[in-house]
Design a protein around this motif. Structure first.
Motif, PDB file in Angstrom:
ATOM      1  N   VAL A 163       0.827  -1.203   0.000  1.00  0.00           N
ATOM      2  CA  VAL A 163       0.000   0.000   0.000  1.00  0.00           C
ATOM      3  C   VAL A 163       0.865   1.258   0.000  1.00  0.00           C
ATOM      4  CG1 VAL A 163      -1.704   1.312   1.340  1.00  0.00           C
ATOM      5  CG2 VAL A 163      -1.915  -1.176   1.147  1.00  0.00           C
ATOM      6  N   GLU A 164       1.937   1.251   0.781  1.00  0.00           N
ATOM      7  CA  GLU A 164       2.788   2.435   0.904  1.00  0.00           C
ATOM      8  C   GLU A 164       3.470   2.769  -0.422  1.00  0.00           C
ATOM      9  OE1 GLU A 164       4.293   5.746   2.673  1.00  0.00           O
ATOM     10  OE2 GLU A 164       2.737   4.376   3.391  1.00  0.00           O
ATOM     11  N   ILE A 165       3.918   1.757  -1.154  1.00  0.00           N
ATOM     12  CA  ILE A 165       4.559   1.992  -2.452  1.00  0.00           C
ATOM     13  C   ILE A 165       3.590   2.662  -3.424  1.00  0.00           C
ATOM     14  CG2 ILE A 165       5.371   0.769  -4.520  1.00  0.00           C
ATOM     15  CD1 ILE A 165       6.808  -1.167  -2.572  1.00  0.00           C
ATOM     16  N   LEU A 166       2.359   2.176  -3.448  1.00  0.00           N
ATOM     17  CA  LEU A 166       1.357   2.769  -4.335  1.00  0.00           C
ATOM     18  C   LEU A 166       0.967   4.165  -3.874  1.00  0.00           C
ATOM     19  CD1 LEU A 166      -0.898  -0.378  -4.841  1.00  0.00           C
ATOM     20  CD2 LEU A 166       0.648   0.637  -6.514  1.00  0.00           C
ATOM     21  N   ARG A 167       0.921   4.381  -2.572  1.00  0.00           N
ATOM     22  CA  ARG A 167       0.558   5.686  -2.022  1.00  0.00           C
ATOM     23  C   ARG A 167       1.600   6.752  -2.364  1.00  0.00           C
ATOM     24  NH1 ARG A 167      -0.092   4.527   3.429  1.00  0.00           N
ATOM     25  NH2 ARG A 167      -2.269   3.948   3.112  1.00  0.00           N
ATOM     26  N   GLN A 168       2.862   6.299  -2.500  1.00  0.00           N
ATOM     27  CA  GLN A 168       3.945   7.227  -2.839  1.00  0.00           C
ATOM     28  C   GLN A 168       4.124   7.381  -4.358  1.00  0.00           C
ATOM     29  OE1 GLN A 168       5.483   9.071  -0.625  1.00  0.00           O
ATOM     30  NE2 GLN A 168       4.448   8.068   1.090  1.00  0.00           N
ATOM     31  N   GLY A 169       3.312   6.659  -5.131  1.00  0.00           N
ATOM     32  CA  GLY A 169       3.419   6.746  -6.587  1.00  0.00           C
ATOM     33  C   GLY A 169       4.662   6.065  -7.133  1.00  0.00           C
ATOM     34  N   LEU A 170       5.155   5.042  -6.418  1.00  0.00           N
ATOM     35  CA  LEU A 170       6.371   4.346  -6.821  1.00  0.00           C
ATOM     36  C   LEU A 170       6.067   3.025  -7.536  1.00  0.00           C
ATOM     37  CD1 LEU A 170       8.392   4.969  -3.539  1.00  0.00           C
ATOM     38  CD2 LEU A 170       8.614   6.175  -5.717  1.00  0.00           C
ATOM     39  N   GLY A 171       4.826   2.859  -7.915  1.00  0.00           N
ATOM     40  CA  GLY A 171       4.399   1.661  -8.620  1.00  0.00           C
ATOM     41  C   GLY A 171       2.945   1.821  -9.015  1.00  0.00           C
ATOM     42  N   LYS A 172       2.454   0.854  -9.765  1.00  0.00           N
ATOM     43  CA  LYS A 172       1.037   0.887 -10.131  1.00  0.00           C
ATOM     44  C   LYS A 172       0.412  -0.477  -9.876  1.00  0.00           C
ATOM     45  CE  LYS A 172       2.007   0.074 -15.057  1.00  0.00           C
ATOM     46  NZ  LYS A 172       1.818   0.598 -16.425  1.00  0.00           N
ATOM     47  N   VAL A 173      -0.897  -0.475  -9.753  1.00  0.00           N
ATOM     48  CA  VAL A 173      -1.614  -1.703  -9.423  1.00  0.00           C
ATOM     49  C   VAL A 173      -1.542  -2.680 -10.592  1.00  0.00           C
ATOM     50  CG1 VAL A 173      -3.860  -2.702  -8.842  1.00  0.00           C
ATOM     51  CG2 VAL A 173      -3.178  -0.520  -7.846  1.00  0.00           C
ATOM     52  N   SER A 174      -1.238  -3.913 -10.281  1.00  0.00           N
ATOM     53  CA  SER A 174      -1.230  -4.984 -11.279  1.00  0.00           C
ATOM     54  C   SER A 174      -2.202  -6.073 -10.843  1.00  0.00           C
ATOM     55  CB  SER A 174       0.181  -5.568 -11.445  1.00  0.00           C
ATOM     56  OG  SER A 174       0.606  -6.162 -10.232  1.00  0.00           O
ATOM     57  N   ARG A 175      -2.408  -7.005 -11.712  1.00  0.00           N
ATOM     58  CA  ARG A 175      -3.363  -8.087 -11.431  1.00  0.00           C
ATOM     59  C   ARG A 175      -2.863  -8.961 -10.282  1.00  0.00           C
ATOM     60  NH1 ARG A 175      -3.166 -13.252 -12.899  1.00  0.00           N
ATOM     61  NH2 ARG A 175      -5.086 -14.477 -12.884  1.00  0.00           N
ATOM     62  N   VAL A 176      -3.780  -9.316  -9.390  1.00  0.00           N
ATOM     63  CA  VAL A 176      -3.477 -10.251  -8.310  1.00  0.00           C
ATOM     64  C   VAL A 176      -3.793 -11.666  -8.803  1.00  0.00           C
ATOM     65  CG1 VAL A 176      -4.033 -10.989  -5.962  1.00  0.00           C
ATOM     66  CG2 VAL A 176      -3.967  -8.555  -6.513  1.00  0.00           C
ATOM     67  N   PRO A 177      -2.807 -12.555  -8.859  1.00  0.00           N
ATOM     68  CA  PRO A 177      -3.056 -13.914  -9.371  1.00  0.00           C
ATOM     69  C   PRO A 177      -4.162 -14.632  -8.603  1.00  0.00           C
ATOM     70  CG  PRO A 177      -0.702 -13.516  -9.117  1.00  0.00           C
ATOM     71  CD  PRO A 177      -1.414 -12.353  -8.480  1.00  0.00           C
ATOM     72  N   ARG A 178      -4.996 -15.346  -9.338  1.00  0.00           N
ATOM     73  CA  ARG A 178      -6.056 -16.206  -8.779  1.00  0.00           C
ATOM     74  C   ARG A 178      -7.125 -15.413  -8.037  1.00  0.00           C
ATOM     75  NH1 ARG A 178      -3.385 -21.116  -5.627  1.00  0.00           N
ATOM     76  NH2 ARG A 178      -5.528 -21.870  -5.794  1.00  0.00           N
ATOM     77  N   ILE A 179      -7.251 -14.129  -8.342  1.00  0.00           N
ATOM     78  CA  ILE A 179      -8.249 -13.314  -7.636  1.00  0.00           C
ATOM     79  C   ILE A 179      -9.670 -13.776  -7.956  1.00  0.00           C
ATOM     80  CG2 ILE A 179      -8.408 -11.528  -9.433  1.00  0.00           C
ATOM     81  CD1 ILE A 179      -8.622  -9.478  -7.148  1.00  0.00           C
ATOM     82  N   ASP A 180      -9.867 -14.315  -9.158  1.00  0.00           N
ATOM     83  CA  ASP A 180     -11.207 -14.800  -9.533  1.00  0.00           C
ATOM     84  C   ASP A 180     -11.581 -16.071  -8.774  1.00  0.00           C
ATOM     85  OD1 ASP A 180     -11.466 -12.722 -11.339  1.00  0.00           O
ATOM     86  OD2 ASP A 180     -10.482 -13.844 -12.937  1.00  0.00           O
TER      87      ASP A 180
END
Length: 245
Positions: A163-180
């Protein structure tokens, strides 16, 4: 006679009492040992005291229930974090547990996060070898574990690195495996999306350039010269339509 009988019975009770007092420590020790052995066997049966050195050795039910495990960071690679699992230790038998445990490490990825170059640098500066951390199991792909990684910070709270990495704009959300396959993963995915949206709104990290570009584009579109050119183009189009009719 009755008096002698009572004295004899009293002597027997006294002797039994003394015998119990002398062996009380032994009885207590045996009881404690049996209790510890029972607790150890129970913990071992549900894999609480097992040291996992391979992702495939972790029970599927641990992943389904998003169990949190503790570990010690070994190093950070391009593939993820190499972490040595630290199982639950029990008093007295901890010495034997260490003998039974084998060496090895787990490869862990930040679930749902695609790191930027700056994000990788940030992560290396944030963590150090032998640092203790918690990793919450979300899914498993071959020999890699996708996890929420938690590190202890000041106070009573743990910081979620995903969460912290995304909050700082140091990455973007990608697909979570097996989420379906696991609906419970959607609540974790939602947390990641919320963190990314906050970074976008504040123009942090990778979103800073994009926000600056949007601002520049808006300024150009609102420029008087641009407005006049747009008006001229509109007039030419209207004139062409009238000419054709």
């Amino acid at each position: 006679m009755a008096s002698n009988g009572r004295d004899s019975a009293g002597n027997i009770v006294s002797q039994l009492s003394q015998l119990a007092d002398r062996h009380l420590y032994l009885v207590r020790s045996i009881s404690t040992g049996l209790a510890i052995a029972g607790a150890f066997l129970f913990a071992k049966s549900i894999k609480l005291t097992t040291k996992f050195t391979n992702a495939k050795g972790i029970p599927e039910k641990f992943i389904r229930k998003n169990v949190k495990l503790q570990g010690k960071l070994r190093c950070i690679t391009e593939q993820g974090l190499e972490v040595e699992h630290i199982p639950i230790t029990l008093p007295i038998v901890s010495f034997f547990q260490k003998k039974w445990h084998s060496d090895g490490s787990l490869l862990i990825r930040l679930a749902g996060v695609e790191l930027t170059g700056c994000g990788k640098i940030w992560l290396r500066n944030r963590l150090h070898p032998s640092q203790m951390l918690w990793f919450q199991l979300l899914s498993r792909e071959d020999s890699v574990l996708d996890c929420f990684i938690l590190v202890h910070r000041r106070g009573l709270f743990n910081e979620c690195l995903n969460v912290e990495i995304l909050r700082q704009g140091l990455g973007k959300v990608s697909r979570v495996p097996r989420i379906d396959e696991h609906p419970t993963l959607w609540k974790f995915y939602k947390r990641l999306l919320q963190a990314e949206v906050k970074a976008q709104k504040k123009g942090k990290g990778m979103w800073k350039r994009e926000s600056q570009l949007n601002m520049l584009t808006n300024k150009m579109l609102n420029n008087n010269i641009v407005q006049k050119l747009k008006q001229l183009a509109s007039n030419i189009v209207n004139y062409w339509k009238k000419y054709r009719t």
